[in-house]
Design an enzyme around this catalytic site. Structure first.
Site, PDB file in Angstrom:
ATOM      1  N   HIS A 238       0.854  -1.193   0.000  1.00 20.53           N
ATOM      2  CA  HIS A 238       0.000   0.000   0.000  1.00 20.53           C
ATOM      3  C   HIS A 238       0.885   1.237   0.000  1.00 20.53           C
ATOM      4  CE1 HIS A 238      -3.192   2.803   1.176  1.00 20.53           C
ATOM      5  NE2 HIS A 238      -4.030   1.849   0.793  1.00 20.53           N
TER       6      HIS A 238
ATOM      7  N   ASP B 210      -7.989  -5.325  -0.040  1.00 22.93           N
ATOM      8  CA  ASP B 210      -8.457  -6.214  -1.110  1.00 22.93           C
ATOM      9  C   ASP B 210      -8.078  -7.675  -0.895  1.00 22.93           C
ATOM     10  OD1 ASP B 210      -7.619  -3.421  -2.994  1.00 22.93           O
ATOM     11  OD2 ASP B 210      -9.652  -4.239  -2.878  1.00 22.93           O
TER      12      ASP B 210
HETATM   13  C1  SDX Z   1      -6.237   0.039  -2.914  1.00 26.04           C
HETATM   14  O1  SDX Z   1      -4.467   4.515  -1.915  1.00 26.04           O
HETATM   15  C2  SDX Z   1      -5.413   3.909  -1.325  1.00 26.04           C
HETATM   16  O2  SDX Z   1      -5.838   4.276  -0.251  1.00 26.04           O
HETATM   17  C3  SDX Z   1      -5.997   2.714  -2.095  1.00 26.04           C
HETATM   18  C4  SDX Z   1      -7.006   1.858  -1.339  1.00 26.04           C
HETATM   19  C5  SDX Z   1      -8.301   2.617  -1.073  1.00 26.04           C
HETATM   20  O3  SDX Z   1      -8.992   2.257  -0.110  1.00 26.04           O
HETATM   21  O4  SDX Z   1      -8.645   3.502  -1.890  1.00 26.04           O
HETATM   22  O5  SDX Z   1      -6.449   1.412  -0.126  1.00 26.04           O
HETATM   23  C6  SDX Z   1      -7.394   0.645  -2.182  1.00 26.04           C
HETATM   24  O6  SDX Z   1      -5.988   0.406  -4.033  1.00 26.04           O
HETATM   25  C7  SDX Z   1      -5.372  -0.956  -2.191  1.00 26.04           C
HETATM   26  C8  SDX Z   1      -4.169  -1.449  -3.068  1.00 26.04           C
HETATM   27  C9  SDX Z   1      -4.689  -2.549  -3.978  1.00 26.04           C
HETATM   28  N1  SDX Z   1      -3.619  -2.933  -4.944  1.00 26.04           N
HETATM   29  C10 SDX Z   1      -2.985  -4.117  -4.839  1.00 26.04           C
HETATM   30  O7  SDX Z   1      -3.168  -4.922  -3.939  1.00 26.04           O
HETATM   31  C11 SDX Z   1      -2.014  -4.383  -5.990  1.00 26.04           C
HETATM   32  C12 SDX Z   1      -0.716  -4.961  -5.442  1.00 26.04           C
HETATM   33  N2  SDX Z   1      -0.015  -3.877  -4.721  1.00 26.04           N
HETATM   34  C13 SDX Z   1       1.002  -3.143  -5.429  1.00 26.04           C
HETATM   35  O8  SDX Z   1       0.857  -3.041  -6.798  1.00 26.04           O
HETATM   36  C14 SDX Z   1       1.478  -1.886  -4.685  1.00 26.04           C
HETATM   37  O9  SDX Z   1       1.788  -2.288  -3.415  1.00 26.04           O
HETATM   38  C15 SDX Z   1       0.576  -0.673  -4.624  1.00 26.04           C
HETATM   39  C16 SDX Z   1       0.087  -0.259  -5.988  1.00 26.04           C
HETATM   40  C17 SDX Z   1      -0.583  -0.922  -3.739  1.00 26.04           C
HETATM   41  C18 SDX Z   1       1.402   0.472  -4.010  1.00 26.04           C
HETATM   42  O10 SDX Z   1       2.357   0.800  -4.940  1.00 26.04           O
HETATM   43  P1  SDX Z   1       3.559   1.808  -4.611  1.00 26.04           P
HETATM   44  O11 SDX Z   1       3.336   2.542  -3.343  1.00 26.04           O
HETATM   45  O12 SDX Z   1       3.823   2.603  -5.844  1.00 26.04           O
HETATM   46  O13 SDX Z   1       4.739   0.835  -4.317  1.00 26.04           O
HETATM   47  P2  SDX Z   1       5.749   0.320  -5.421  1.00 26.04           P
HETATM   48  O14 SDX Z   1       4.988  -0.274  -6.554  1.00 26.04           O
HETATM   49  O15 SDX Z   1       6.732   1.392  -5.703  1.00 26.04           O
HETATM   50  O16 SDX Z   1       6.455  -0.885  -4.625  1.00 26.04           O
HETATM   51  C19 SDX Z   1       7.553  -0.615  -3.747  1.00 26.04           C
HETATM   52  C20 SDX Z   1       8.357  -1.917  -3.759  1.00 26.04           C
HETATM   53  C21 SDX Z   1       8.770  -2.334  -5.175  1.00 26.04           C
HETATM   54  O17 SDX Z   1       9.939  -3.138  -5.055  1.00 26.04           O
HETATM   55  P3  SDX Z   1      11.407  -2.371  -5.280  1.00 26.04           P
HETATM   56  O18 SDX Z   1      11.334  -1.722  -6.646  1.00 26.04           O
HETATM   57  O19 SDX Z   1      11.539  -1.367  -4.144  1.00 26.04           O
HETATM   58  O20 SDX Z   1      12.405  -3.518  -5.197  1.00 26.04           O
HETATM   59  O21 SDX Z   1       7.545  -2.995  -3.263  1.00 26.04           O
HETATM   60  C22 SDX Z   1       7.328  -3.955  -4.285  1.00 26.04           C
HETATM   61  C23 SDX Z   1       7.655  -3.265  -5.605  1.00 26.04           C
HETATM   62  O22 SDX Z   1       8.072  -4.203  -6.581  1.00 26.04           O
HETATM   63  N3  SDX Z   1       5.911  -4.332  -4.203  1.00 26.04           N
HETATM   64  C24 SDX Z   1       5.456  -5.571  -4.378  1.00 26.04           C
HETATM   65  C25 SDX Z   1       4.070  -5.472  -4.142  1.00 26.04           C
HETATM   66  N4  SDX Z   1       3.730  -4.200  -3.846  1.00 26.04           N
HETATM   67  C26 SDX Z   1       4.892  -3.489  -3.887  1.00 26.04           C
HETATM   68  N5  SDX Z   1       6.068  -6.728  -4.712  1.00 26.04           N
HETATM   69  C27 SDX Z   1       5.277  -7.831  -4.814  1.00 26.04           C
HETATM   70  N6  SDX Z   1       3.926  -7.823  -4.586  1.00 26.04           N
HETATM   71  C28 SDX Z   1       3.305  -6.662  -4.260  1.00 26.04           C
HETATM   72  N7  SDX Z   1       1.986  -6.652  -4.059  1.00 26.04           N
END
Ligand code: SDX
Length: 445
Positions: free
Chosen positions: A308, A365
Site C-alpha cells: 500500500h 483487497d
Molecule cells: C487500494 O491509496 C489507497 O488508499 C488505495 C485503497 C483505497 O482504499 O482507496 O487502499 C485501495 O488500491 C489498495 C491497493 C490494492 N492494490 C494491490 O493490492 C495491488 C498490489 N499492490 C502493489 O501493486 C502496490 O503495493 C501498490 C500499488 C498498492 C502500491 O504501490 P507503490 O506505493 O507505488 O509501491 P511500489 O509499486 O513502488 O512498490 C515498492 C516496492 C517495489 O519493489 P522495489 O522496486 O523497491 O524492489 O515494493 C514492491 C515493488 O516491486 N511491491 C510488491 C508489491 N507491492 C509493492 N512486490 C510484490 N507484490 C506486491 N503486491
C-alpha cells in the site's frame, strides 16, 4: 491550520523561507504555494508520494501505525457499532446522524431507488461480456442526465437529495448490470428493505422467487461497504477531486472516479486477488513457489492484495475483514480452500525479508473477495462492490473540493523533458524517425 514554524530552502546561494502547515493530527507540511513566485522552482514528485494535494477534514490515515478514522471515529468502532448508511451519513455530513436525521436519509434512499424506465434500454446497448465497471461509469452519467436541477454543493437540500439519489441508484444500476450479464430480467427494488438487503434482493431475486438474505450475509455485505466508504486521497478519490475542482457536476466526477478505481493496482485488485488464489488452487502450485515469483521483478507477478502506498503496517480494514471471513464462512457452512491459501500466503509473506523490508502487508483487497464469493457476488462484480462502498466518500470529497474557500482548479505543473525548439521540415526532406517516448527523449539528451 496551525501556523508558526517555517522551513528554509537554500538554492543558488539564496534562502527561501517557506511556512509549515500543521494538521490537527500534528502532520507537518511545507506550504509551497509561493515557491515558484519566490524562487522560480517547482517540485517534482512522481506518484505524489510526498505531496499533499489539499487540506481535508474527512478521513485520517496513519500509515505507520495502521490507523483509519472517518471524521475522527476509528474504523474498528464503526465496523463494530455502526452500519454502512450511518457511516456514509457521517462521511458526507461530518457528524453521526440523530435518529430523525437517519430516518429521513433512509427515506430519501428509498424514494430514489428506481432508475428512470427509459434507462433500462441503455443496458441493451452493452455486449453481454461488458465489464460491470464500464457499465457503472456510463450509467452514472446517464442517470445524471435525469437530474433536473444543477446541484449546488453549498445548498444543503439539493445536495442532500443528490447524494441520496446517487447512493441509491448505483445499487440499482449495479444489480441491473449483473442481471443483464447473465441474461436474466432486472428486479425492481423493494421499498421495505434496508439499503444493503435491497441490493442483495435486486441481485439475487427472480421474478417468481424472492431472495430472502440471511441477516449474517446482509451484515457481511454491509461491513464490506462500510470499510470501503472512504480512504482520503487515494487514486480514485483524487480523480473525483480533480474533476470536481473544475466545477464539474457530481455525476461526472463520480463516473470518473469509477474509471480510476477499476485499475488493477487500485480497486480492481480485489478481483485480481481471487483470480490469483484460484490460479494457485487450480495449478496446485505451492504457496512458497508463488511467493518466489511475486518477488521476482521479471516474473510480471505481484502478490495482489498486498502492499500500500500509505500503510506500512497492517491495513486495519484487512484485519477486520479477515476476522469477518472466518465468522461468515462458518455461519454459512462454507469451506473455501481459497481462504486457506490466502492465510498461508499472508503467513509466508510476513516472514519473508522481501516483504518485511518493503513493509508490504495485506490491504483491504486481500480478504474482501473471499467474503463476496461466499455471499455469491460474481468475481467481475467485486470492484463494483468497492465502488458502491466508496460512493459516500467520493460525494464528501466532491463537496469539500467545491466548497473550500478560494478553491482553485487543480492544475499540476511538470518538468518538460521533450524536444527543445526546432523548425518545421517539409515532408520531402524528412527521413523516417522512431516516435519519441519520454525514456527515449531523456536517454538521447
Ligand atoms: C487500494 O491509496 C489507497 O488508499 C488505495 C485503497 C483505497 O482504499 O482507496 O487502499 C485501495 O488500491 C489498495 C491497493 C490494492 N492494490 C494491490 O493490492 C495491488 C498490489 N499492490 C502493489 O501493486 C502496490 O503495493 C501498490 C500499488 C498498492 C502500491 O504501490 P507503490 O506505493 O507505488 O509501491 P511500489 O509499486 O513502488 O512498490 C515498492 C516496492 C517495489 O519493489 P522495489 O522496486 O523497491 O524492489 O515494493 C514492491 C515493488 O516491486 N511491491 C510488491 C508489491 N507491492 C509493492 N512486490 C510484490 N507484490 C506486491 N503486491
Amino acid at each position: 491550520m496551525a501556523m508558526g514554524e517555517t522551513a528554509i530552502l537554500q538554492y543558488r546561494g539564496k534562502n527561501y523561507e517557506l511556512p509549515v502547515v500543521v494538521g490537527t493530527e500534528n502532520e507537518p507540511a511545507i506550504d509551497i504555494r509561493q515557491l515558484r513566485a519566490q524562487s522560480g522552482l517547482i517540485t517534482l514528485d512522481d506518484g505524489y508520494g510526498n505531496t499533499g494535494a489539499c487540506e481535508s477534514a474527512i478521513t485520517f490515515i496513519d500509515g505507520e501505525t495502521g490507523v483509519l478514522r472517518y471524521r475522527g471515529y476509528p474504523i474498528e468502532e464503526l465496523a463494530e457499532k455502526s452500519n454502512f448508511i450511518e457511516s456514509a451519513y457521517l462521511l458526507i455530513f461530518g457528524e453521526l446522524p440523530s435518529a430523525a436525521q437517519l430516518k429521513e436519509f433512509r427515506k430519501l434512499l428509498s424514494d430514489h431507488e428506481f432508475i428512470h424506465e427509459d434507462l433500462r434500454h441503455n443496458f441493451e446497448g452493452f455486449p453481454p461480456n461488458a465489464h460491470p465497471m464500464a457499465i457503472l461509469s456510463a450509467m452514472i452519467n446517464a442517470v445524471g442526465c435525469f437530474q433536473s436541477q444543477v446541484v449546488q454543493p453549498s445548498d444543503a437540500e439539493s445536495f442532500t437529495v443528490a447524494a441520496a439519489r446517487l447512493m441509491s441508484k448505483v445499487r440499482t444500476i449495479a444489480a441491473a448490470s449483473y442481471k443483464k450479464s447473465i441474461g436474466r430480467p432486472m428486479i425492481y427494488p423493494r421499498h421495505d428493505l434496508y439499503y444493503t438487503a435491497n441490493f442483495l434482493h435486486m441481485m439475487f431475486s427472480k421474478p417468481y422467487q424472492n431472495y430472502e438474505p440471511d441477516p449474517e450475509v446482509v451484515r457481511a455485505m454491509d461491513l464490506i461497504l462500510l470499510l470501503h466508504a472512504d480512504h482520503e486521497q487515494n487514486c480514485s478519490t483524487s480523480t473525483v477531486r480533480m474533476v470536481g475542482s473544475a466545477r464539474a457536476n457530481l455525476w461526472a466526477a463520480v463516473a470518473a472516479g469509477v474509471c480510476a478505481l477499476w485499475g488493477p493496482l487500485h480497486g480492481g485488485a480485489n478481483q485480481e486477488v481471487i483470480e490469483m488464489l484460484s490460479q494457485i488452487h487450480a495449478s496446485g502450485q505451492s504457496v512458497e513457489s508463488f511467493i518466489i515469483k511475486a518477488k521476482d521483478k521479471h516474473s510480471n507477478t505481484r502478490l495482489m492484495g498486498f502492499g500500500h502506498r500509505v500503510y506500512k503496517n497492517f491495513d486495519p480494514r484487512a484485519r477486520i475483514i479477515k476476522q469477518a471471513c472466518d465468522a461468515v464462512l462458518k455461519k454459512l457452512g462454507i469451506h473455501d480452500p481459497l481462504l486457506e491459501i490466502a492465510k498461508k500466503l499472508e503467513e509466508t509473506a510476513l516472514r519473508d525479508p522481501y516483504f518485511i523490508e518493503r513493509k508490504l502487508y495485506p490491504n483491504v483487497d486481500f480478504y474482501s473477495g473471499i467474503i463476496m464469493r461466499a455471499i455469491g457476488i460474481p468475481v467481475n462484480m467485486f470492484t463494483v462492490m468497492f465502488a458502491i462502498g466508496r460512493i459516500p466518500g467520493w460525494i464528501a470529497h466532491w463537496r469539500e473540493v467545491q466548497t473550500t474557500p478560494n478553491a482553485r482548479i487543480n492544475r499540476p505543473r511538470q518538468v518538460y523533458q521533450g524536444a527543445v525548439q526546432r523548425s518545421y521540415v517539409p515532408i520531402e526532406q524528412r527521413e523516417w524517425a522512431a516516435p519519441q517516448t519520454l525514456s527515449s527523449a531523456t536517454a538521447s539528451r
